[in-house]
Design an enzyme around this catalytic site. Structure first.
Site, PDB file in Angstrom:
ATOM      1  N   LYS A 164      -7.696  -3.415  -9.789  1.00  0.00           N
ATOM      2  CA  LYS A 164      -8.841  -3.123  -8.923  1.00  0.00           C
ATOM      3  C   LYS A 164     -10.106  -3.627  -9.617  1.00  0.00           C
ATOM      4  O   LYS A 164     -10.285  -3.383 -10.830  1.00  0.00           O
ATOM      5  CB  LYS A 164      -8.942  -1.602  -8.705  1.00  0.00           C
ATOM      6  CG  LYS A 164      -7.775  -1.033  -7.923  1.00  0.00           C
ATOM      7  CD  LYS A 164      -7.838  -1.457  -6.476  1.00  0.00           C
ATOM      8  CE  LYS A 164      -6.865  -0.665  -5.627  1.00  0.00           C
ATOM      9  NZ  LYS A 164      -6.939  -1.069  -4.210  1.00  0.00           N
ATOM     10  N   LYS A 265      -1.102  -2.733   6.167  1.00  0.00           N
ATOM     11  CA  LYS A 265      -0.959  -1.276   6.038  1.00  0.00           C
ATOM     12  C   LYS A 265      -0.754  -0.775   7.449  1.00  0.00           C
ATOM     13  O   LYS A 265      -1.617  -0.981   8.311  1.00  0.00           O
ATOM     14  CB  LYS A 265      -2.218  -0.664   5.438  1.00  0.00           C
ATOM     15  CG  LYS A 265      -2.338  -0.960   3.960  1.00  0.00           C
ATOM     16  CD  LYS A 265      -3.550  -0.298   3.391  1.00  0.00           C
ATOM     17  CE  LYS A 265      -3.667  -0.617   1.922  1.00  0.00           C
ATOM     18  NZ  LYS A 265      -5.025  -0.378   1.443  1.00  0.00           N
TER      19      LYS A 265
HETATM   20  O1  OSB Z   1      -6.898  -1.057  -1.196  1.00  0.00           O
HETATM   21  O2  OSB Z   1      -4.845  -0.683  -1.327  1.00  0.00           O
HETATM   22  C1  OSB Z   1      -6.003  -0.270  -1.266  1.00  0.00           C
HETATM   23  C2  OSB Z   1      -5.602   3.475  -1.781  1.00  0.00           C
HETATM   24  C3  OSB Z   1      -6.535   3.998  -0.916  1.00  0.00           C
HETATM   25  C4  OSB Z   1      -7.327   3.132  -0.204  1.00  0.00           C
HETATM   26  C5  OSB Z   1      -7.207   1.749  -0.358  1.00  0.00           C
HETATM   27  C6  OSB Z   1      -6.255   1.233  -1.223  1.00  0.00           C
HETATM   28  C7  OSB Z   1      -5.473   2.118  -1.951  1.00  0.00           C
HETATM   29  C8  OSB Z   1      -4.514   1.629  -2.906  1.00  0.00           C
HETATM   30  C9  OSB Z   1      -3.264   2.386  -3.158  1.00  0.00           C
HETATM   31  O3  OSB Z   1      -4.757   0.645  -3.559  1.00  0.00           O
HETATM   32  C10 OSB Z   1      -2.368   1.564  -4.034  1.00  0.00           C
HETATM   33  C11 OSB Z   1      -1.050   2.183  -4.261  1.00  0.00           C
HETATM   34  O4  OSB Z   1      -0.619   3.101  -3.540  1.00  0.00           O
HETATM   35  O5  OSB Z   1      -0.408   1.745  -5.206  1.00  0.00           O
HETATM   36 MG    MG Z   2      -6.382  -3.299  -0.813  1.00  0.00          MG
END
Ligand code: OSB
Ligand code: MG
Length: 374
Positions: A164, A265
């Protein structure tokens, strides 16, 4: 025949072991909504809306999900007959946004339909893969060393690492991880934290030198034109997450050249029918996809698993965060639907519908509210 006579909107609080820091927020618990739909023959379908606690990822939050389910969605489906789950999903075409809320209905109806027709969601979706490549996520850390240490903790399990990033927390962290682990297959996720500028282009040109697996959603969700401009400047593939809320968004992004990959998603696109349509479009255009997560409970995970088995959904699974961050996450399963073999999950799903068996006695210790609609 789908004929739903009662709905329950249940709120669950999933406490975290440690905070999850991304560009838009630090998440310390997940309040998720589980929708239970009761068919007239007694069969129950389960769906989920894992919205973020405030409208920081998209415009939804748990309270808006509840209001929309109660007033806009559930009344349209109660005591009516439907042949297929697609009919229910398409019924909500006129509802603007509110994709997480729509997803709760979509997922519950698919689960119900699978149980009524004795089919797994995997089979309804036409999925064939049984082994899913794992990937782990390194959060934003104040200190570069801490990002490297978090990456180290995952390297034994899988070489796929998603880091991230946000402005000021990008080049040093990514470079340090690549230097320490040259074998890492590194992807970056900006979670909409940047805006297009000369400085941003320079940052991504610098990151481009690290032989990245991809760069996810660097710019704002509505910035598909600027994503197309950025994609022309860099060789790394841009993947879109927040920008793609519908098939229409995906069509426009591909037409403009805003991305070369899409993270699907299921809750973000409003359900299973739309998720499958987006993947079909991508497949026709030679654009690979993968399944991302939102800290859903094992209920939502069932749909993530199923979509991950579908052709063209080829990139590593991106929803292991819940396993690392949600306290006692694995206790929510009555029976584990997977085993870990090297850097992969091997699925063992045999039951119809979502096919994930839940320990409701344990899960319900985390329940905070129930609203009945009939
Ligand atoms: O950008 O994927 C994203 C969690 C909450 C909101 C946005 C994001 C995420 C995650 C979760 O990155 C990642 C995971 O579950 O490994
Ligand atoms: Mg993402």
């Amino acid at each position: 025949m789908i004929n739903i006579v009662k709905a329950e909107i249940c709120t669950y609080k999933l406490p975290f072991n440690k905070p999850f820091a991304v560009s838009f927020a630090t998440i310390a618990e997940q309040e998720t909504i589980i929708l239970k739909l009761y068919n007239n023959d007694g069969t129950v379908g389960y769906g989920e809306a894992p919205a973020v606690f405030l409208p920081l990822y998209n415009h939804e939050m748990p309270e808006t999900v509840i209001a929309v389910l109660k007033k806009a969605l559930i009344p349209q489906i109660l005591n009516k007959e439907f042949e297929t789950p697609e009919q229910v999903d398409d019924l909500f075409d006129g509802i603007k946004g509110n994709k997480f809320a729509r997803n709760a209905v979509s997922m519950a109806v698919y689960d119900l339909y699978g149980k009524l027709t004795n089919q797994r969601l995997i089979d309804i979706m036409g999925g064939t893969r049984t082994d899913l490549q794992l990937s782990n996520t390194v959060i934003i850390h104040e200190k570069v060393e801490d990002a490297v240490e978090e990456a180290r903790s995952y390297m034994d399990q899988s070489h796929y690492i998603k880091l991230k990033i946000k402005p000021g927390y990008d080049i040093d962290q990514a470079r340090a991880i690549k230097e320490e682990f040259p074998e890492a297959k590194l992807m970056l996720d900006g979670n909409s934290g940047y805006r297009l500028s000369d400085e941003t282009i320079n940052t991504f040109k610098e990151l481009d030198k690290l032989d990245l697996y991809c760069i996810e959603q660097p710019l704002q969700s509505y910035d598909i034109i600027d994503h197309a401009k950025l994609q022309k400047e860099i060789k790394s593939k841009i993947a879109l997450d927040e920008s793609i809320e519908s098939l229409y968004d995906a069509e426009k992004a591909l037409e403009l050249g805003s991305c070369k990959l899409i993270n699907i998603k299921i809750p973000r696109v409003g359900g299973i029918t739309e998720a499958l349509r987006i993947n079909e479009l991508c497949k026709k255009n030679n654009i690979q996809t993968w399944v991302g997560g939102m800290f859903e409970s094992p209920v939502g995970l069932g749909a993530n698993f199923a979509l991950s088995t579908v052709d063209n959904v080829d990139y590593p699974i991106d929803y292991l965060g819940a396993f690392h961050y949600v306290k006692d996450f694995e206790k929510i399963f009555a029976k584990k639907p997977y085993e870990v073999i090297e850097d992969k999950f091997r699925l063992h799903i045999t039951e119809p519908g979502l096919g994930v068996e839940i320990d409701w006695d344990f899960f319900d210790t985390l329940k905070t509210d129930t609203i009945v609609v009939e």
